[in-house]
Design a protein around this motif. Structure first.
Motif, PDB file in Angstrom:
ATOM      1  N   SER A 198       0.772  -1.682  -0.063  1.00 14.32           N
ATOM      2  CA  SER A 198       0.021   0.489   0.068  1.00 14.32           C
ATOM      3  C   SER A 198       1.146   1.063   0.320  1.00 14.32           C
ATOM      4  CB  SER A 198      -0.816   0.103   1.395  1.00 14.32           C
ATOM      5  OG  SER A 198      -1.084   1.274   1.374  1.00 14.32           O
TER       6      SER A 198
ATOM      7  N   TYR B  45      -4.177  -0.343  10.307  1.00  8.15           N
ATOM      8  CA  TYR B  45      -4.079  -1.146   9.147  1.00  8.15           C
ATOM      9  C   TYR B  45      -4.517  -2.809   9.498  1.00  8.15           C
ATOM     10  CZ  TYR B  45      -2.258  -3.362   5.297  1.00  8.15           C
ATOM     11  OH  TYR B  45      -1.911  -3.910   3.950  1.00  8.15           O
TER      12      TYR B  45
ATOM     13  N   ARG C  74      -7.851  -3.435  10.395  1.00  7.04           N
ATOM     14  CA  ARG C  74      -8.661  -3.817   8.979  1.00  7.04           C
ATOM     15  C   ARG C  74      -8.072  -5.403   7.573  1.00  7.04           C
ATOM     16  NH1 ARG C  74      -8.733   2.581   6.592  1.00  7.04           N
ATOM     17  NH2 ARG C  74      -9.701   2.361   8.950  1.00  7.04           N
ATOM     18  N   TYR C  75      -6.490  -5.223   8.291  1.00  7.66           N
ATOM     19  CA  TYR C  75      -5.647  -6.140   7.199  1.00  7.66           C
ATOM     20  C   TYR C  75      -4.464  -6.675   8.309  1.00  7.66           C
ATOM     21  CZ  TYR C  75      -7.814  -2.908   3.882  1.00  7.66           C
ATOM     22  OH  TYR C  75      -7.932  -1.916   2.936  1.00  7.66           O
TER      23      TYR C  75
ATOM     24  N   ASP D   9      -2.043  -9.350   9.691  1.00  2.00           N
ATOM     25  CA  ASP D   9      -1.119 -10.013   8.584  1.00  2.00           C
ATOM     26  C   ASP D   9       0.005 -10.759  10.520  1.00  2.00           C
ATOM     27  OD1 ASP D   9       1.674  -9.920   8.226  1.00  2.00           O
ATOM     28  OD2 ASP D   9       0.405  -8.577   6.237  1.00  2.00           O
TER      29      ASP D   9
END
Length: 128
Positions: free
Chosen positions: A27, A82, A85-86, A88
């Protein structure tokens, strides 16, 4: 790239630099209510939140000096959002890339400094 600001040019050059070093850019300019992260990339076991600072060669202070404690807190909060939301599984790391350009051209690079692990994340849950 006529008309491109020094900051935007620096981010383009930093993304190119990271790709050349084997990073996968996930991103760019991720924004949320807490702030913005210039580049989010991945390499190996790391997800890397990167602040890009661009200065001309005749700047009075270094680019890294602009990453103050307040800026670091905003980056931590933004990274936490972040990751919420995503999700990892990789280890977060916070890097700073300094792009030093010639005085007369925003795209004429004199030097790029990649400061890996520029500051510690600590416990990301504390960033909320």
């Amino acid at each position: 790239m006529a008309g491109v600001s020094r900051g935007a040019a620096g981010e383009i050059l930093a993304a190119r630099f990271l790709r050349e070093k084997g990073y996968n850019v996930l991103s760019a300019n991720f924004r949320c209510r807490q702030g913005e992260i210039d580049i989010i990339a991945a390499k190996g076991n790391y997800i890397v939140f990167t602040e890009v600072k661009t200065r001309s060669a005749d700047a009075i202070y270094t680019a890294r000096e602009a990453v103050t404690m307040q800026k670091q807190r905003r980056l931590l909060q933004t990274a936490a959002l972040y990751l919420a939301r995503y999700p990892d599984d990789r280890q977060p790391r916070f890097d700073v890339i300094e792009v030093i350009t010639e005085n007369d051209s925003t795209m004429n690079v004199r030097e790029i400094n990649h400061i890996m692990g520029a500051f510690e994340a600590g416990d990301l849950s504390g960033a909320f």
